[in-house]
Write a protein that holds these residues in place. Structure first.
Motif, PDB file in Angstrom:
ATOM      1  N   SER A  63       8.676   7.875 -12.656  1.00 13.47           N
ATOM      2  CA  SER A  63       8.776   8.218 -11.448  1.00 13.47           C
ATOM      3  C   SER A  63       7.687   9.518 -10.786  1.00 13.47           C
ATOM      4  N   LEU A  64       7.385   8.807  -9.725  1.00 13.37           N
ATOM      5  CA  LEU A  64       6.601  10.107  -9.015  1.00 13.37           C
ATOM      6  C   LEU A  64       7.083  10.360  -7.436  1.00 13.37           C
ATOM      7  N   VAL A  84       9.865   7.684  -6.729  1.00 19.61           N
ATOM      8  CA  VAL A  84       9.929   6.762  -6.474  1.00 19.61           C
ATOM      9  C   VAL A  84       9.810   6.066  -8.312  1.00 19.61           C
ATOM     10  N   HIS A  85      10.310   4.991  -9.072  1.00 15.91           N
ATOM     11  CA  HIS A  85      10.081   4.343 -10.201  1.00 15.91           C
ATOM     12  C   HIS A  85       9.198   3.450 -10.240  1.00 15.91           C
ATOM     13  N   PHE A  86       8.013   3.968 -10.836  1.00 18.56           N
ATOM     14  CA  PHE A  86       7.135   2.996 -11.139  1.00 18.56           C
ATOM     15  C   PHE A  86       6.537   2.034 -12.287  1.00 18.56           C
ATOM     16  N   LEU A  87       6.360   0.484 -12.924  1.00 16.88           N
ATOM     17  CA  LEU A  87       6.004   0.108 -14.047  1.00 16.88           C
ATOM     18  C   LEU A  87       4.725   0.600 -13.687  1.00 16.88           C
ATOM     19  N   ASP A  99      10.246  -3.777  -0.919  1.00 18.94           N
ATOM     20  CA  ASP A  99      10.734  -3.584   0.322  1.00 18.94           C
ATOM     21  C   ASP A  99      11.769  -2.330   0.457  1.00 18.94           C
ATOM     22  N   GLU A 100      12.418  -2.493  -0.754  1.00 16.42           N
ATOM     23  CA  GLU A 100      13.437  -1.177  -1.330  1.00 16.42           C
ATOM     24  C   GLU A 100      12.871  -0.433  -0.585  1.00 16.42           C
ATOM     25  N   ALA A 101      11.749   0.434  -1.383  1.00 16.03           N
ATOM     26  CA  ALA A 101      11.228   2.003  -1.451  1.00 16.03           C
ATOM     27  C   ALA A 101      10.434   2.017  -0.347  1.00 16.03           C
TER      28      ALA A 101
END
Length: 179
Positions: A63-64, A84-87, A99-101
């Motif tokens: 999460s960044l 924002v949680h990233f893979l 799109d949600e982010a």
């Protein structure tokens, strides 16, 4: 859209069906201690960020803080950073937001000031956003892909920030440290 780039991106991300949209809001938020797409008052730049290793396929998730830059004007956006949680996907040459982010940042109604922005390898426009305090050109995740709900942290971010990535160990762990 550059068909070759779009197909390459879809091939790289072909097997992420094990990460469901509700994992971002529920499981990941609980484990990471950061509510997905919620505003944060924490510093915009974190020196070391611990992520998680998720599922049987050992997916590195982190999460960044992400926020709009002064080059983007929105009607509904927030100037404060959101979680924002990233893979993390080492094979991805660039970073993508779902799109949600983007909507959480207010970017569905955005206007980019100044020169035309670069296009990504998938043909989508890349937007100047701050990720953990670093300005990066970020692309929109392809809406027609089965992984469109994912945010992908790519090598462009790692190269720009000169971050050190650790992913491994007997009990798998994932973290990124910044100079």
């Amino acid at each position: 859209m550059n068909a070759g780039g779009a197909e390459l991106f879809k091939t790289i991300c072909a097997d992420f069906e094990d990460i469901l949209p509700n994992d971002l809001h529920d499981s990941f938020s609980k484990i990471l201690g950061a509510q997905y797409l919620h505003e944060t008052n924490h510093p915009h730049h974190q020196q070391q960020v611990r992520g998680i290793v998720w599922g049987a396929s050992l997916r590195p998730i982190i999460s960044l803080h992400v926020q709009i830059t002064e080059f983007i004007l929105t009607l509904t956006g927030t100037p404060r950073p959101i979680h924002v949680h990233f893979l993390y996907l080492e094979a991805s040459p660039q970073t993508y937001l779902s799109d949600e982010a983007l909507r959480a940042l207010g970017i569905e109604d955005m206007v980019v000031v100044g020169e035309a922005q670069e296009r990504s390898s998938t043909g989508s426009m890349r937007l100047p956003l701050k990720v953990n305090g670093y300005t990066l050109l970020v692309a929109r995740s392809p809406s027609d892909a089965h992984f469109a709900h994912l945010n992908i942290l790519g090598q462009d971010f790692i190269q720009l920030t000169r971050a050190k990535v650790f992913f491994g160990g007997d009990i798998p762990r994932f973290e990124i440290s910044f100079a």
